[in-house]
Enzyme design. Structure first.
Site, PDB file in Angstrom:
ATOM      1  N   LYS A  52       6.236   2.501   8.120  1.00 48.49           N
ATOM      2  CA  LYS A  52       5.041   2.342   8.970  1.00 48.49           C
ATOM      3  C   LYS A  52       4.572   3.715   9.474  1.00 48.49           C
ATOM      4  O   LYS A  52       3.373   4.012   9.481  1.00 48.49           O
ATOM      5  CB  LYS A  52       5.348   1.400  10.141  1.00 48.49           C
ATOM      6  CG  LYS A  52       5.550  -0.044   9.682  1.00 48.49           C
ATOM      7  CD  LYS A  52       6.104  -0.983  10.743  1.00 48.49           C
ATOM      8  CE  LYS A  52       6.384  -2.360  10.134  1.00 48.49           C
ATOM      9  NZ  LYS A  52       6.960  -3.331  11.065  1.00 48.49           N
ATOM     10  N   GLN A  96       9.887  -3.650  16.732  1.00 54.31           N
ATOM     11  CA  GLN A  96      10.417  -4.097  15.442  1.00 54.31           C
ATOM     12  C   GLN A  96      11.450  -5.215  15.640  1.00 54.31           C
ATOM     13  O   GLN A  96      12.326  -5.118  16.492  1.00 54.31           O
ATOM     14  CB  GLN A  96      11.048  -2.889  14.708  1.00 54.31           C
ATOM     15  CG  GLN A  96      11.492  -3.166  13.288  1.00 54.31           C
ATOM     16  CD  GLN A  96      10.355  -3.506  12.326  1.00 54.31           C
ATOM     17  OE1 GLN A  96       9.219  -3.055  12.488  1.00 54.31           O
ATOM     18  NE2 GLN A  96      10.649  -4.305  11.320  1.00 54.31           N
ATOM     19  N   ASP A 119       0.803  -6.484  15.899  1.00 50.91           N
ATOM     20  CA  ASP A 119       1.571  -7.413  15.059  1.00 50.91           C
ATOM     21  C   ASP A 119       0.995  -8.826  15.140  1.00 50.91           C
ATOM     22  O   ASP A 119       1.347  -9.684  14.321  1.00 50.91           O
ATOM     23  CB  ASP A 119       3.027  -7.482  15.550  1.00 50.91           C
ATOM     24  CG  ASP A 119       3.985  -6.682  14.681  1.00 50.91           C
ATOM     25  OD1 ASP A 119       3.689  -6.487  13.497  1.00 50.91           O
ATOM     26  OD2 ASP A 119       5.037  -6.272  15.213  1.00 50.91           O
TER      27      ASP A 119
HETATM   28  N1  GUN Z   1      10.398  -7.631  11.195  1.00 53.51           N
HETATM   29  C1  GUN Z   1      10.074  -8.137   9.985  1.00 53.51           C
HETATM   30  N2  GUN Z   1       8.737  -8.140   9.814  1.00 53.51           N
HETATM   31  C2  GUN Z   1       8.203  -7.635  10.959  1.00 53.51           C
HETATM   32  C3  GUN Z   1       6.873  -7.386  11.374  1.00 53.51           C
HETATM   33  O1  GUN Z   1       5.885  -7.654  10.678  1.00 53.51           O
HETATM   34  N3  GUN Z   1       6.740  -6.838  12.621  1.00 53.51           N
HETATM   35  C4  GUN Z   1       7.805  -6.566  13.410  1.00 53.51           C
HETATM   36  N4  GUN Z   1       7.569  -6.057  14.617  1.00 53.51           N
HETATM   37  N5  GUN Z   1       9.050  -6.784  13.043  1.00 53.51           N
HETATM   38  C5  GUN Z   1       9.252  -7.320  11.814  1.00 53.51           C
END
Ligand code: GUN
Length: 294
Positions: A52, A96, A119
């Site tokens: 990211k 996350q 998100d």
């Molecule tokens: N863990 C797995 N996929 C995601 C996501 O799209 N966002 C976040 N914050 N954690 C994740």
């Protein structure tokens, strides 16, 4: 059979975002800023956050990776979230997942300001999604929507079967594809661990979205000739021929399923990259809303 190339599409969308960001910078505005909060050292989470941050760099965003100790208390994490909510220099942030067990994920996600919830996991944003209101669509469903749109895959009246009912993928994806408009107007079925006759349901599907987290779950005999297959799975399986000792496989038995499909996403190089790119789309959206460019 055509490959839905997430790598190529991600590159194209990131170039479009970079052009927009360059425009803002040359007009004297600051760059959009995404923060990722990583609790602990989970290798998969570290890998995702790193990708990211790398994408932010590619599109010209500022990025901050806040790594906090896995023993952090709920109260201290909520205090960090409170600071991020107030910080005018942060357009969007993510916490996350998964979080260590002693932390309550629902309380944490609800503390994130809905305007910065890139998100799209906050209950307000999920509620807006269900009502068809403007919101941050969670990154994986948004990435899949971009694939469908940019490859002009028809969805109206199609039978879609989604394998998996997670809050992050299955549930929001079902909302997006069943709502009015394009890509939507589909008839959506969600199958999960308690469903009966999964194979027969899959066999009827015009579009299959596999998001169950089981390597090679969707097999050739479960897929109709000409189906569109979108594979969300990223599973590590042991592979002694690889230096790392493992290889990545999807939820779909790609080699045997691909010849039957009209379109299919590969793993890697499909949905995973689009998920990260979708987070960039949401961060830019949040930034533009703040400065009222939209
Ligand atoms: N863990 C797995 N996929 C995601 C996501 O799209 N966002 C976040 N914050 N954690 C994740």
């Amino acid at each position: 059979m055509k490959i839905l190339d997430g790598k190529l599409l991600s590159k194209k969308i990131k170039e479009e975002i970079k052009l927009e960001v360059d425009g803002f910078l040359s007009n004297g505005y600051r760059a959009p800023h995404l923060v990722a909060v990583l609790v602990g050292e989970d290798p998969a989470s570290k890998f995702y956050v790193k990708s990211k941050m790398k994408s932010c760099e590619q599109v010209g965003f500022r990025s901050t990776n806040m790594v906090v100790d896995k023993s952090i208390t709920q109260l201290d994490l909520l205090s960090i979230i409170g600071d991020l909510n107030k910080d005018q220099g942060v357009d969007g942030y993510i916490v996350q997942l998964p979080l260590p067990e002693h932390l309550d994920v629902d309380i944490v996600l609800e503390a994130i300001s809905p305007d910065k919830d890139v998100d799209g996991f906050h209950p307000v944003n999920m509620g807006k999604l269900i009502l068809g209101l403007d919101t941050f669509v969670p990154a994986t469903p948004l990435g899949i929507i971009e694939i469908i749109k940019r490859y002009n895959i028809p969805t109206e009246g199609k039978d879609v079967v989604i394998v998996g009912r997670s809050n992050i993928v299955g549930k929001p994806m079902s909302i997006c594809l069943s709502q009015k408009g394009y890509p939507g107007n589909s008839t959506v079925t969600i199958v999960h661990s308690r469903s009966k006759n999964i194979e027969e349901k899959l066999k009827q599907a015009d579009i299959i979205i596999a998001a169950i987290g089981k390597p090679n779950f969707v097999k050739e005999h479960m897929v109709k000739e000409g189906a569109v297959v979108i594979d969300v799975g990223i599973n590590r399986v042991e592979d002694s021929s690889k230096k790392s000792g493992y290889s990545l496989v999807g939820d779909v038995d790609f080699d045997n399923v691909a010849p039957k499909c009209s379109y299919i996403t590969p793993v890697p190089g499909g949905v995973g990259l689009m998920t990260v790119t979708a987070l960039m789309i949401n961060t830019l959206k949040s930034y533009k809303k703040k400065y009222e460019f939209e």
